[in-house]
Structure formats: structure tokens, C-alpha cells
Design an enzyme around this catalytic site. Structure first.
Site, PDB file in Angstrom:
ATOM      1  N   ASP A  21       0.831  -1.207   0.000  1.00  0.00           N
ATOM      2  CA  ASP A  21       0.000   0.000   0.000  1.00  0.00           C
ATOM      3  C   ASP A  21       0.864   1.255   0.000  1.00  0.00           C
ATOM      4  O   ASP A  21       1.981   1.245   0.517  1.00  0.00           O
ATOM      5  CB  ASP A  21      -0.916  -0.025   1.240  1.00  0.00           C
ATOM      6  CG  ASP A  21      -2.062   0.962   1.116  1.00  0.00           C
ATOM      7  OD1 ASP A  21      -2.321   1.459  -0.004  1.00  0.00           O
ATOM      8  OD2 ASP A  21      -2.707   1.245   2.142  1.00  0.00           O
ATOM      9  N   TRP A  26       2.818   7.949  -2.381  1.00  0.00           N
ATOM     10  CA  TRP A  26       4.257   8.100  -2.645  1.00  0.00           C
ATOM     11  C   TRP A  26       4.467   8.921  -3.913  1.00  0.00           C
ATOM     12  O   TRP A  26       5.293   9.834  -3.949  1.00  0.00           O
ATOM     13  CB  TRP A  26       4.887   6.712  -2.770  1.00  0.00           C
ATOM     14  CG  TRP A  26       6.371   6.696  -2.946  1.00  0.00           C
ATOM     15  CD1 TRP A  26       7.316   6.640  -1.962  1.00  0.00           C
ATOM     16  CD2 TRP A  26       7.091   6.709  -4.192  1.00  0.00           C
ATOM     17  NE1 TRP A  26       8.576   6.625  -2.506  1.00  0.00           N
ATOM     18  CE2 TRP A  26       8.472   6.673  -3.876  1.00  0.00           C
ATOM     19  CE3 TRP A  26       6.711   6.761  -5.530  1.00  0.00           C
ATOM     20  CZ2 TRP A  26       9.472   6.673  -4.852  1.00  0.00           C
ATOM     21  CZ3 TRP A  26       7.699   6.770  -6.510  1.00  0.00           C
ATOM     22  CH2 TRP A  26       9.069   6.726  -6.159  1.00  0.00           C
ATOM     23  N   ARG A  34      -0.131   8.852 -10.183  1.00  0.00           N
ATOM     24  CA  ARG A  34      -0.210   7.629  -9.369  1.00  0.00           C
ATOM     25  C   ARG A  34       0.541   6.446 -10.011  1.00  0.00           C
ATOM     26  O   ARG A  34       1.157   5.628  -9.313  1.00  0.00           O
ATOM     27  CB  ARG A  34      -1.678   7.243  -9.151  1.00  0.00           C
ATOM     28  CG  ARG A  34      -2.460   8.260  -8.340  1.00  0.00           C
ATOM     29  CD  ARG A  34      -3.919   7.819  -8.214  1.00  0.00           C
ATOM     30  NE  ARG A  34      -4.038   6.489  -7.626  1.00  0.00           N
ATOM     31  CZ  ARG A  34      -3.998   6.246  -6.330  1.00  0.00           C
ATOM     32  NH1 ARG A  34      -3.881   7.236  -5.464  1.00  0.00           N
ATOM     33  NH2 ARG A  34      -4.107   5.009  -5.871  1.00  0.00           N
ATOM     34  N   HIS A  38       3.068   3.063  -8.882  1.00  0.00           N
ATOM     35  CA  HIS A  38       2.942   1.629  -9.181  1.00  0.00           C
ATOM     36  C   HIS A  38       4.215   1.108  -9.857  1.00  0.00           C
ATOM     37  O   HIS A  38       4.685   0.022  -9.534  1.00  0.00           O
ATOM     38  CB  HIS A  38       1.728   1.377 -10.080  1.00  0.00           C
ATOM     39  CG  HIS A  38       0.428   1.761  -9.429  1.00  0.00           C
ATOM     40  ND1 HIS A  38       0.134   1.447  -8.123  1.00  0.00           N
ATOM     41  CD2 HIS A  38      -0.652   2.442  -9.906  1.00  0.00           C
ATOM     42  CE1 HIS A  38      -1.076   1.911  -7.825  1.00  0.00           C
ATOM     43  NE2 HIS A  38      -1.569   2.518  -8.878  1.00  0.00           N
ATOM     44  N   ASN A  69     -10.618  -2.662  -6.467  1.00  0.00           N
ATOM     45  CA  ASN A  69      -9.758  -1.782  -7.283  1.00  0.00           C
ATOM     46  C   ASN A  69     -10.322  -1.484  -8.676  1.00  0.00           C
ATOM     47  O   ASN A  69      -9.890  -0.539  -9.331  1.00  0.00           O
ATOM     48  CB  ASN A  69      -8.344  -2.364  -7.426  1.00  0.00           C
ATOM     49  CG  ASN A  69      -7.508  -2.251  -6.171  1.00  0.00           C
ATOM     50  OD1 ASN A  69      -6.614  -3.055  -5.909  1.00  0.00           O
ATOM     51  ND2 ASN A  69      -7.782  -1.251  -5.338  1.00  0.00           N
ATOM     52  N   ARG A  72     -11.378   2.128  -9.476  1.00  0.00           N
ATOM     53  CA  ARG A  72     -10.418   3.228  -9.721  1.00  0.00           C
ATOM     54  C   ARG A  72     -10.582   3.737 -11.156  1.00  0.00           C
ATOM     55  O   ARG A  72     -11.159   3.035 -11.990  1.00  0.00           O
ATOM     56  CB  ARG A  72      -8.989   2.709  -9.521  1.00  0.00           C
ATOM     57  CG  ARG A  72      -8.742   2.372  -8.080  1.00  0.00           C
ATOM     58  CD  ARG A  72      -7.304   2.101  -7.808  1.00  0.00           C
ATOM     59  NE  ARG A  72      -7.144   1.909  -6.376  1.00  0.00           N
ATOM     60  CZ  ARG A  72      -5.993   1.949  -5.734  1.00  0.00           C
ATOM     61  NH1 ARG A  72      -4.884   2.152  -6.396  1.00  0.00           N
ATOM     62  NH2 ARG A  72      -5.937   1.768  -4.436  1.00  0.00           N
ATOM     63  N   ARG A 189       1.543  -4.928   6.345  1.00  0.00           N
ATOM     64  CA  ARG A 189       0.903  -3.889   5.517  1.00  0.00           C
ATOM     65  C   ARG A 189       1.764  -2.636   5.568  1.00  0.00           C
ATOM     66  O   ARG A 189       2.157  -2.178   6.639  1.00  0.00           O
ATOM     67  CB  ARG A 189      -0.509  -3.558   6.004  1.00  0.00           C
ATOM     68  CG  ARG A 189      -1.153  -2.510   5.083  1.00  0.00           C
ATOM     69  CD  ARG A 189      -2.601  -2.244   5.372  1.00  0.00           C
ATOM     70  NE  ARG A 189      -3.165  -1.372   4.324  1.00  0.00           N
ATOM     71  CZ  ARG A 189      -4.417  -1.388   3.929  1.00  0.00           C
ATOM     72  NH1 ARG A 189      -5.260  -2.236   4.455  1.00  0.00           N
ATOM     73  NH2 ARG A 189      -4.836  -0.571   2.999  1.00  0.00           N
ATOM     74  N   ILE A 196      -7.219  -4.537   7.244  1.00  0.00           N
ATOM     75  CA  ILE A 196      -6.991  -5.794   6.527  1.00  0.00           C
ATOM     76  C   ILE A 196      -7.537  -5.716   5.095  1.00  0.00           C
ATOM     77  O   ILE A 196      -7.105  -6.456   4.212  1.00  0.00           O
ATOM     78  CB  ILE A 196      -7.646  -6.973   7.296  1.00  0.00           C
ATOM     79  CG1 ILE A 196      -7.062  -7.079   8.728  1.00  0.00           C
ATOM     80  CG2 ILE A 196      -7.452  -8.302   6.580  1.00  0.00           C
ATOM     81  CD1 ILE A 196      -5.562  -7.249   8.806  1.00  0.00           C
ATOM     82  N   GLU A 208       0.439 -13.064  12.795  1.00  0.00           N
ATOM     83  CA  GLU A 208       0.949 -11.849  13.435  1.00  0.00           C
ATOM     84  C   GLU A 208       0.850 -10.728  12.406  1.00  0.00           C
ATOM     85  O   GLU A 208       1.191 -10.927  11.236  1.00  0.00           O
ATOM     86  CB  GLU A 208       2.416 -12.032  13.852  1.00  0.00           C
ATOM     87  CG  GLU A 208       2.633 -13.069  14.924  1.00  0.00           C
ATOM     88  CD  GLU A 208       1.980 -12.695  16.250  1.00  0.00           C
ATOM     89  OE1 GLU A 208       1.861 -11.493  16.553  1.00  0.00           O
ATOM     90  OE2 GLU A 208       1.578 -13.617  16.969  1.00  0.00           O
TER      91      GLU A 208
HETATM   92  C1  FPP Z   1      -1.544   0.058  -3.462  1.00  0.00           C
HETATM   93  O1  FPP Z   1      -1.181   1.405  -3.497  1.00  0.00           O
HETATM   94  C2  FPP Z   1      -1.044  -0.705  -4.590  1.00  0.00           C
HETATM   95  C3  FPP Z   1      -1.804  -1.382  -5.501  1.00  0.00           C
HETATM   96  C4  FPP Z   1      -3.272  -1.430  -5.458  1.00  0.00           C
HETATM   97  C5  FPP Z   1      -1.211  -2.099  -6.625  1.00  0.00           C
HETATM   98  C6  FPP Z   1       0.095  -2.767  -6.370  1.00  0.00           C
HETATM   99  C7  FPP Z   1       0.742  -2.996  -7.671  1.00  0.00           C
HETATM  100  C8  FPP Z   1       2.068  -2.948  -7.927  1.00  0.00           C
HETATM  101  C9  FPP Z   1       3.097  -2.756  -6.908  1.00  0.00           C
HETATM  102  C10 FPP Z   1       2.548  -3.080  -9.325  1.00  0.00           C
HETATM  103  C11 FPP Z   1       2.341  -4.374 -10.039  1.00  0.00           C
HETATM  104  C12 FPP Z   1       2.430  -5.575  -9.230  1.00  0.00           C
HETATM  105  C13 FPP Z   1       3.055  -6.716  -9.551  1.00  0.00           C
HETATM  106  C14 FPP Z   1       2.868  -7.900  -8.678  1.00  0.00           C
HETATM  107  C15 FPP Z   1       3.910  -6.853 -10.725  1.00  0.00           C
HETATM  108  P1  FPP Z   1      -2.332   2.474  -3.669  1.00  0.00           P
HETATM  109  O2  FPP Z   1      -2.481   2.760  -5.099  1.00  0.00           O
HETATM  110  O3  FPP Z   1      -3.560   1.977  -2.971  1.00  0.00           O
HETATM  111  O4  FPP Z   1      -1.707   3.699  -2.901  1.00  0.00           O
HETATM  112  P2  FPP Z   1      -2.474   4.813  -2.054  1.00  0.00           P
HETATM  113  O5  FPP Z   1      -3.153   4.107  -0.918  1.00  0.00           O
HETATM  114  O6  FPP Z   1      -1.357   5.691  -1.596  1.00  0.00           O
HETATM  115  O7  FPP Z   1      -3.419   5.498  -2.976  1.00  0.00           O
END
Ligand code: FPP
Length: 250
Positions: A21, A26, A34, A38, A69, A72, A189, A196, A208
Site C-alpha cells: 500500500d 508516494w 499515481r 505503481h 480496485n 479506480r 501492511r 486488513i 501476526e
Molecule cells: C496500493 O497502493 C497498490 C496497488 C493497489 C497495486 C500494487 C501494484 C504494484 C506494486 C505493481 C504491479 C504488481 C506486480 C505484482 C507486478 P495504492 O495505489 O492503494 O496507494 P495509495 O493508498 O497511496 O493510494
């Protein structure tokens, strides 16, 4: 001495699950869209997979895309799906060299066909690898998974192959997407959120939980090892008392 030297290799969790997350926040903090978060999150996926395999973790599950998701913006969903295809294609060689088996949990049938096909090819190509299993949770939610298991069990009862009084906790576990995979002993997390979010609700009954403020794109091997150390410093009682546990250990 780094964290790895302090990890007790005889008390490793067999299965670590991670809610990745903080990619969006970030990216925003870096003044970028955004998707930039990723993309950088993929580096952390690589680091953590490598660290888990080096340390000797048997199963690593990453929450990559939840059923929620889909709500989004379409551009972000498309970018995530593309990133997944690119990453799996790019990393397949490394997975093979490191004997890592790829699996997924979640409803793959609703993923874009190119994403589903790329995943299926990688799953098939790495099927016999034995060092570690990397499980990507994609179009996954725990409530969906439990409802799905319930439907499967109800059908068996309807067909007469299962009697209602034969249903045990094991029956339910055997009908989840994670059938045959040990429950995670550690759930991490990132990004400072302490929720969760519909992830592995059945399987984390005794896990844990480690919540770290580090944003996922900044999460490195060292943070993973710190989470393992945190886990090893905790006493896992499974409903027993501390005294009962110490008398078992003598
Ligand atoms: C959460 O951050 C992240 C995700 C929903 C996607 C995770 C995906 C990757 C790291 C890239 C591809 C993955 C693989 C396995 C190749 P968020 O977007 O919810 O961040 P925020 O809470 O700050 O908005």
C-alpha cells in the site's frame, strides 16, 4: 550486523502475506501521477521476492489487485494491468533461474484476456519450481473467496457427495483459493494504514500483523527483514497461556 544476521533461521514463517500500500501517496509526494508509484512499486516486488527466497520463506503472497480496485479510474486500472503483463514477461527468466513457482488467487476469468493469458503461461512455465511459491492476489477479495467456497460446498451437498454434518473447518479451507497452502503466519501492511481490507480473512486467523509506515515503493529487503524480526520477537500463544507454552518448551 544487519537484520539478516539476527533472524532465527529455525523459526521462520512458512508463509508471509503482504498488503502493498501507498503507491499513490508516494507518487503524489514526488509530484508525479499515481502510475509512477505503481511502477516504482514493481522494484519493491522484486526486492521482497528476492529477499524472501534468499531467507528461505516457502510462500509469499502479494495483494496486487483487489475486487474493489476496479472502481479506480479506468486509466489507472489499465496501467496496472499493463504493468502486470510487462513485469511477468520480464521476470519469468528470473523466476525460472531462482526456482520460483508463480500462482494466483482471485478470479482470473474477469481479468483482461492478455493479462490472464500472460499469467497462465507463467504459471504453467514455473509449475514445477520448488524453492518458493510467489502468489499474486489478483481480482481477489476474501469475502468473494469465502462466498465462492460456500457455493462449491453447497453444490457438493446438493449432489449428495457431501453431508452437512461432514463439514468441518478443513472442508472450508479445502475449498478456498488457497487450498493446500499453509496459512500465513505473518501479514505485513505498508503505508501506515492499519486495516486488513478484505485480504485472506479466513487464513489470517492466527497471523501476526505488522504495520509499517514505509510506503510500498520505498519498501526494501531491510524492511522485510525487520518485519521478520518483529514477528520472531512475538509470542504466538494460539489461545494458550504463556506458562503453558514455557512448560511445553522445557
Ligand atoms: C496500493 O497502493 C497498490 C496497488 C493497489 C497495486 C500494487 C501494484 C504494484 C506494486 C505493481 C504491479 C504488481 C506486480 C505484482 C507486478 P495504492 O495505489 O492503494 O496507494 P495509495 O493508498 O497511496 O493510494
Amino acid at each position: 550486523m544487519d537484520a539478516r544476521d539476527q533472524i532465527d533461521m529455525t523459526r521462520l514463517p512458512r508463509h508471509v502475506a503482504i498488503i502493498m500500500d501507498g503507491n499513490g501517496r508516494w507518487a503524489k509526494a514526488h509530484g508525479k501521477p499515481r502510475v509512477f508509484g505503481h511502477r516504482n512499486g514493481v522494484k519493491s516486488v522484486r526486492e521482497v521476492t528476492e529477499a524472501a527466497a534468499e531467507i528461505g520463506i516457502s510462500y509469499l503472497t502479494l495483494y496486487a489487485f483487489s475486487t474493489e480496485n476496479w472502481s479506480r479510474p479506468a486509466s489507472e486500472v489499465n496501467a496496472l494491468m499493463q504493468l502486470l503483463v510487462q513485469t511477468v514477461r520480464k521476470e519469468i527468466k528470473t523466476l525460472q533461474e531462482n526456482q520460483i513457482r508463480l500462482q494466483t488467487i482471485g478470479d482470473r476469468s474477469r481479468l483482461p484476456s492478455k493479462t490472464a493469458r500472460t499469467l497462465e503461461e507463467a504459471i504453467e512455465a514455473t509449475r514445477t519450481n520448488t524453492r518458493m511459491t510467489l502468489i499474486l492476489a489478483l481480482n481477489y477479495s476474501a469475502k468473494w473467496e469465502i462466498a465462492e467456497a460456500t457455493r462449491l460446498i453447497a453444490n457438493e451437498v446438493k449432489n449428495g457427495t457431501l453431508q452437512p454434518d461432514q463439514i468441518t473447518e478443513q472442508t472450508i479451507a479445502d475449498h478456498l483459493n488457497t487450498a493446500g497452502i499453509p496459512d500465513p503466519e505473518l501479514l505485513i501492511r505498508t503505508s501506515g494504514e492499519s486495516r486488513i481490507s478484505n485480504f485472506l480473512l479466513w487464513q489470517i486467523a492466527y497471523a501476526e500483523l505488522v504495520f509499517t509506515p514505509v510506503m510500498w515503493p520505498d519498501f526494501r529487503k531491510e524492511h522485510f527483514k525487520e518485519a521478520l524480526l518483529d514477528y520472531q520477537h512475538r509470542e504466538r500463544r494460539f489461545g494458550k497461556t504463556s506458562d503453558q507454552l514455557s512448560s511445553q518448551n522445557v
